[in-house]
Design an enzyme around this catalytic site. Structure first.
Site, PDB file in Angstrom:
ATOM      1  N   HIS A   1     -10.790  -5.726  -2.232  1.00  0.00           N
ATOM      2  CA  HIS A   1     -11.502  -5.747  -1.268  1.00  0.00           C
ATOM      3  C   HIS A   1     -12.741  -4.797  -2.739  1.00  0.00           C
ATOM      4  O   HIS A   1     -12.582  -4.427  -1.791  1.00  0.00           O
ATOM      5  CB  HIS A   1     -11.563  -5.070  -0.072  1.00  0.00           C
ATOM      6  CG  HIS A   1      -9.962  -5.836   1.038  1.00  0.00           C
ATOM      7  ND1 HIS A   1     -10.199  -7.011   1.334  1.00  0.00           N
ATOM      8  CD2 HIS A   1      -8.342  -5.766   1.129  1.00  0.00           C
ATOM      9  CE1 HIS A   1      -9.282  -7.329   2.243  1.00  0.00           C
ATOM     10  NE2 HIS A   1      -7.911  -6.299   1.897  1.00  0.00           N
TER      11      HIS A   1
ATOM     12  N   GLU B   1       0.523  -1.443   0.381  1.00  0.00           N
ATOM     13  CA  GLU B   1       0.413  -0.378  -0.291  1.00  0.00           C
ATOM     14  C   GLU B   1       0.610   1.420   0.032  1.00  0.00           C
ATOM     15  O   GLU B   1       0.864   2.131   0.987  1.00  0.00           O
ATOM     16  CB  GLU B   1      -1.264  -0.152   0.869  1.00  0.00           C
ATOM     17  CG  GLU B   1      -1.945  -1.383   1.085  1.00  0.00           C
ATOM     18  CD  GLU B   1      -2.308  -1.054   2.391  1.00  0.00           C
ATOM     19  OE1 GLU B   1      -2.849  -0.130   2.794  1.00  0.00           O
ATOM     20  OE2 GLU B   1      -3.320  -2.799   1.967  1.00  0.00           O
TER      21      GLU B   1
ATOM     22  N   ASP C   1     -12.382 -10.368  -0.743  1.00  0.00           N
ATOM     23  CA  ASP C   1     -13.414 -10.075   0.340  1.00  0.00           C
ATOM     24  C   ASP C   1     -14.294  -9.639  -1.117  1.00  0.00           C
ATOM     25  O   ASP C   1     -14.445  -8.504  -1.181  1.00  0.00           O
ATOM     26  CB  ASP C   1     -13.437 -10.151   1.515  1.00  0.00           C
ATOM     27  CG  ASP C   1     -13.144  -8.845   2.063  1.00  0.00           C
ATOM     28  OD1 ASP C   1     -12.815  -8.112   1.262  1.00  0.00           O
ATOM     29  OD2 ASP C   1     -12.253  -8.752   3.298  1.00  0.00           O
TER      30      ASP C   1
ATOM     31  N   GLU D   1      -5.577 -10.661  -1.153  1.00  0.00           N
ATOM     32  CA  GLU D   1      -7.156 -10.230  -0.197  1.00  0.00           C
ATOM     33  C   GLU D   1      -8.031 -10.208  -0.030  1.00  0.00           C
ATOM     34  O   GLU D   1      -9.465  -9.772  -0.117  1.00  0.00           O
ATOM     35  CB  GLU D   1      -6.003  -9.870   0.905  1.00  0.00           C
ATOM     36  CG  GLU D   1      -4.916  -9.136   1.107  1.00  0.00           C
ATOM     37  CD  GLU D   1      -4.939  -7.420   2.254  1.00  0.00           C
ATOM     38  OE1 GLU D   1      -5.627  -6.984   2.083  1.00  0.00           O
ATOM     39  OE2 GLU D   1      -3.138  -7.216   2.544  1.00  0.00           O
TER      40      GLU D   1
ATOM     41  N   ASN E   1       1.674  -5.425  -3.444  1.00  0.00           N
ATOM     42  CA  ASN E   1       0.701  -5.628  -2.622  1.00  0.00           C
ATOM     43  C   ASN E   1      -0.592  -4.242  -2.691  1.00  0.00           C
ATOM     44  O   ASN E   1       0.604  -3.000  -2.043  1.00  0.00           O
ATOM     45  CB  ASN E   1       0.409  -6.757  -1.782  1.00  0.00           C
ATOM     46  CG  ASN E   1      -0.788  -7.075  -1.138  1.00  0.00           C
ATOM     47  OD1 ASN E   1      -1.300  -7.777  -1.670  1.00  0.00           O
ATOM     48  ND2 ASN E   1      -1.466  -6.598  -0.250  1.00  0.00           N
TER      49      ASN E   1
END
Ligand code: 9MR
Length: 668
Positions: A246, A166, A276, A274, A209
Site C-alpha cells: 500500500h 500484520e 495500490d 495488496e 503477510n
C-alpha cells in the site's frame, strides 16, 4: 443387440482405409506464427512468465456486470477482500458462515482463477468474543480450531493462505504488535498457527503477510526477515511472504527489489498481495511490477481492488481502472512492464497459445491391473483432474469382453503405477458398455459429473470424487441419437462425449468416427437436462477428424482450444488443434497438420525405447476442475494413451497404456 460390436472396428481394416485415402488433405502445411507472445490482459501476460495477476474482490459486487467483466477479463487470481476474515467467517464461537467467501470461491473456480486465502489470524476485523479471551488454553484452542475449520472447508481450493497478517509493530522497535494473540499466547503463536495450517491443508502455500515491510532497511522489515529466517532454520512450515504494497504516490521504496530477493533467498516465495498507490502514477506502478518480475520467486501480484470506487482508499484513486471501469495510464504501464501490449489490435486467438508444439513424453505411467473378475488388455481414454492434493484419473478398460470404467488416484505421477484400480462396474454405474469417461465438478450444483458413452451419451454423479462407490446409476443426456447425427454418421460410431460450460450455457460434443464433430447445448441452469440444437461443430475427412475431441478454456484469455484425434498417413493416432473465441464459435486452425501437429510422434521426444508411436485419446492437465475446463496457457501437459508399436490384432484387445506429455516449447 450388442453394443460392444459398435465400439471400434479392427485395426487392420482401419489401416487399409487409411492407406487408400492417403490423407493428403490433412498434411497441408500451416504457417508457424511468431511465438513471441504479447497478451493484452494482465492475467494472460503475467501467465507468460508463470505468474498470476490478481485482484481483491468483494462478493457483493460479483453481480455488477461492469465489475465482473473486468475481473474475468483481466485477472487470474482472486483474494476475498473481507469475506474470509474472522468477523465474517466465525462471528461467534464455533459457528461458521462461509456464504460470502463461497460465492467468491465459486466465481474463481468457474473462471479459472486462483484463490488466495485472506486471512486466518489477524488482530483486526476480529470479533470481540476472540479479543476478550484471556486464557491461553482457550485462545490456543480457539485459534487452532479456526484455522483448521476454515482451511478444511477450502481444502484443495486455495493456492496460498495468509496464515498470519500484520503481526509486527510499526515504527523502529522491530517488536511484535501487541495483539490478543501476542499478549495471551506469547511469541510462539505465529509458529503454532503455521504448524496448524500445514496439517489442515498440506497443499496450500502458507504465507506471512504484512505492510511497511517493503523497505529493506526498515526495522519492521528486518524483524519479519529474522522471523522467516528462524522458521526456515527450525523447519517451521512457511512457504511465502506477502508484501502488501500500500504505497504513497512516490511508489515503492528504492530497495523494494532487494527486499524481495533477500526474502526469496531464504527459500520462500514472495508475492505482492495488496498493491495500490495513491493517485496511481504510471511509473510508480511500473517500478513495482518490475521489482517482482526481476525476482524469479516473486510468483504473483494482487491489486487491492478493481476500480477506484472499489478501493478502501477510494479518494486517493489508487487503482488501475477508474470509477467507470476505464483503463488508466497505470494499467498500460503495468501491462507494458510485463511485456504485454495494450494495443486493442492484439489478436486474441494468438494471445495465449503458441502455433506450434514440442513435447517430451514420460514412459508408461499406468498399465491395466486385472483382478479375478476383470481381465484387462488396455487402459484407455483417461480423464483427469487435480483436486484436494491428488490426481484423480478415470479411464476405460478394454478387453475382448468389451469396455468398462476404472478409477485411480495418486499424489504425484511417480505414484501412478502403484495406485489401486477401482472398477466402477462394482457400483451403481453397473456392467455393460461404458467407455471414454470425462470428469468435472459442476460448481452450480456442488456435484461431480462423470460423462461417458454407453451407445447414448450418459452420465453419473457423485458428491465425493474420491469415493468410487458414490457414483449414481447411468442417465442419458439424449432420449435418442439426434437426427443430424443419424444423417451423417454413415458406418461410423457415436463416441467420445465431452461437456464444457461457459457462464451461461453447457455444450455437449461428440464424434462419429466419420469426420464430424457434433455440438448440442443447454443452459447452465438446466444442465444436465435440455441438450438440444445439435449441430456439426467441425467437419473434415473421416480420419482427419476422427474422434476423442477435447474442448478447453485457456486461462487468462478469451480463447478456447479444440483438440481432435486424427489418424495419420502412417496409420498412427495424433492430435490436431484449433482455437475459437467462443465454445459455439467457428474454429481456426492452430497446429492442425501432420507436419505441424498439436501432438504426434514427430513432435514428441520419448525416453529410450519409444514405447509408442500413437498419441491417442486423453486429457489435458487442467488449471482447475470445474465445468469450465480451464487449462493453463503455459507448460501444457497431456495425459494420453499409447501402445507398443508392434502390437496388432483386434482393436479391443490392443495393449493401451497411459503416459504424460509435457510441453517443451512453452514461452513462459
Ligand atoms: O480493504 C479492506 C477494507 O474493505 C476493510 O474495511 C478493511 C478493514 O480493516 O480491510 C481492508 O483490507 C486490509 C487487508 O485485509 C489487510 N491489509 C490492509 C488492508 C487495507 O486496510
Amino acid at each position: 443387440m450388442t453394443l460392444l460390436t459398435r465400439i471400434r472396428r479392427p485395426r487392420a481394416a482401419l489401416l487399409g482405409l487409411v492407406a487408400a485415402t492417403a490423407l493428403v488433405a490433412t498434411g497441408t502445411a500451416t504457417a508457424v506464427p511468431d511465438v513471441t507472445i504479447k497478451a493484452s490482459t494482465l492475467g494472460a501476460q503475467a501467465a507468460q512468465s508463470g505468474r498470476y495477476f490478481g485482484a481483491a474482490v468483494a462478493a457483493g459486487k460479483l453481480g455488477t456486470s461492469a465489475y465482473a467483466t473486468i475481473l474475468d477479463r483481466e485477472f487470474n487470481s482472486v483474494t476475498p477482500e473481507n469475506e474470509m476474515k474472522w468477523d465474517t467467517i466465525e462471528p461467534s464461537r464455533g459457528s461458521f458462515n462461509y456464504g460470502p467467501a463461497d460465492q467468491i470461491a465459486s466465481h474463481a473456480s468457474a473462471h479459472g482463477q486462483r484463490l488466495r486465502g485472506h486471512t486466518l489470524v489477524w488482530h483486526s476485523q476480529l470479533p470481540s468474543w476472540v479479543g476478550s479471551i484471556t486464557s491461553s488454553a482457550t485462545l490456543s484452542s480457539v485459534m487452532n480450531n479456526h484455522i483448521t475449520q476454515v482451511m478444511s472447508h477450502y481444502k484443495g481450493r486455495i493456492y496460498a493462505w495468509d496464515v498470519v497478517n500484520e503481526a509486527f509493530a510499526d515504527g523502529t522497535s522491530g517488536a511484535r504488535r501487541a495483539t490478543v494473540f501476542q499478549n495471551v499466547l506469547g511469541n510462539g503463536y505465529i509458529e503454532q498457527a503455521f504448524r496448524t495450517a500445514r496439517s489442515a491443508d498440506p497443499a496450500a502455500k502458507l504465507c506471512y503477510n504484512d505492510y511497511n515491510i517493503e523497505d529493506w532497511s526498515a526495522a519492521k522489515t528486518q524483524a519479519v526477515y529474522r522471523m522467516v529466517q528462524d522458521f526456515k532454520a527450525r523447519g517451521v512450515p512457511i512457504d511465502c511472504v506477502g508484501f502488501q504494497a500500500h504505497f504513497g504516490s512516490a511508489g515503492p521504496p528504492s530497495s523494494f527489489q532487494t527486499t524481495l530477493s533477500n526474502f526469496a533467498a531464504l527459500g520462500v516465495d514472495v508475492q505482492i498481495t495488496e498493491l495500490d498507490i495513491a493517485t496511481a502514477p504510471a511509473t510508480a506502478y511500473a517500478n513495482t511490477v518490475r521489482a517482482c518480475l526481476n525476482v524469479s520467486r516473486c510468483t504473483g501480484i494482487t491489486v487491492w481492488g478493481i476500480r477506484d470506487i472499489d478501493s478502501w482508499r477510494a479518494s486517493q484513486t489508487p487503482l488501475l481502472f477508474d470509477g467507470n471501469g476505464n483503463k488508466k495510464a497505470a494499467y498500460n504501464a503495468v501491462l507494458t512492464a510485463m511485456g504485454g501490449t495494450p494495443a486493442a489490435a492484439v489478436a486474441r486467438s494468438a494471445a495465449a497459445l503458441p502455433g506450434s508444439y514440442s513435447w517430451s513424453s514420460s514412459g508408461v505411467l499406468m498399465s491395466p491391473k486385472s483382478d479375478s473378475t476383470h481381465s484387462i488388455a488396455g487402459l484407455k481414454d483417461p480423464s483427469v483432474v487435480y483436486y484436494n492434493g491428488k490426481y484423480h484419473v478415470f479411464a476405460s478398460v478394454a478387453s475382448s469382453a468389451g469396455y468398462s470404467l476404472v478409477y485411480l488416484s495418486f499424489t504425484d505421477w511417480s505414484q501412478a503405477s502403484s495406485a489401486t484400480h477401482y472398477y466402477l462396474d462394482r457400483g451403481a454405474i453397473g456392467t455393460g458398455y461404458r467407455a471414454a469417461p470425462q470428469v468435472f465438478y459442476f460448481a452450480p450444483q456442488n456435484t461431480w459429473y462423470l460423462v461417458y458413452q454407453t451407445g447414448n451419451a450418459s452420465f453419473s454423479t457423485n458428491t465425493d470424487i474420491s469415493n468410487p462407490n458414490g457414483w449414481s446409476a447411468p442417465r442419458n443426456f439424449y432420449s435418442a441419437m439426434p437426427d443430424i447425427i443419424k444423417q451423417n454418421i454413415g458406418s461410423g460410431y457415436w463416441v467420445d462425449m465431452w461437456v464444457i460450460c461457459d457462464s451461461a450455457n453447457c455444450y455437449l460434443f461428440s464424434s462419429d468416427d466419420n469426420g464430424h464433430l457434433y455440438r448440442s447445448q443447454t443452459t447452465l441452469a438446466q444442465f444436465p437436462n435440455g441438450f438440444t440444437n445439435t449441430v456439426i461443430a467441425a467437419q473434415d475427412s473421416k480420419y482427419a477428424l476422427f474422434e476423442a475431441a477435447n474442448v478447453y478454456k485457456v486461462q487468462g484469455s478469451n480463447q478456447y482450444l479444440l483438440l481432435v484425434e486424427a489418424i495419420g498417413s502412417d496409420g498412427r493416432r495424433y492430435f490436431r488443434s484449433w482455437t475459437s473465441s467462443s465454445i459455439a464459435g467457428s474454429w481456426t486452425q492452430l497446429a492442425a497438420s501432420e507436419s505441424n501437429p498439436f501432438a504426434r510422434a514427430n513432435n514428441v521426444t520419448f525416453p529410450a525405447g519409444s514405447w509408442t508411436k500413437d498419441i491417442s485419446h486423453g486429457e489435458m492437465i487442467r488449471a482447475g476442475y470445474d465445468q469450465t475446463l480451464t487449462i493453463p496457457a503455459c507448460k501444457l501437459q497431456y495425459l494420453y494413451q499409447g501402445k507398443d508399436p508392434g502390437a496388432g490384432g483386434d482393436y479391443n484387445t490392443l495393449p493401451w497404456r497411459l503416459g504424460l506429455l509435457t510441453q517443451t516449447n512453452s514461452a513462459c
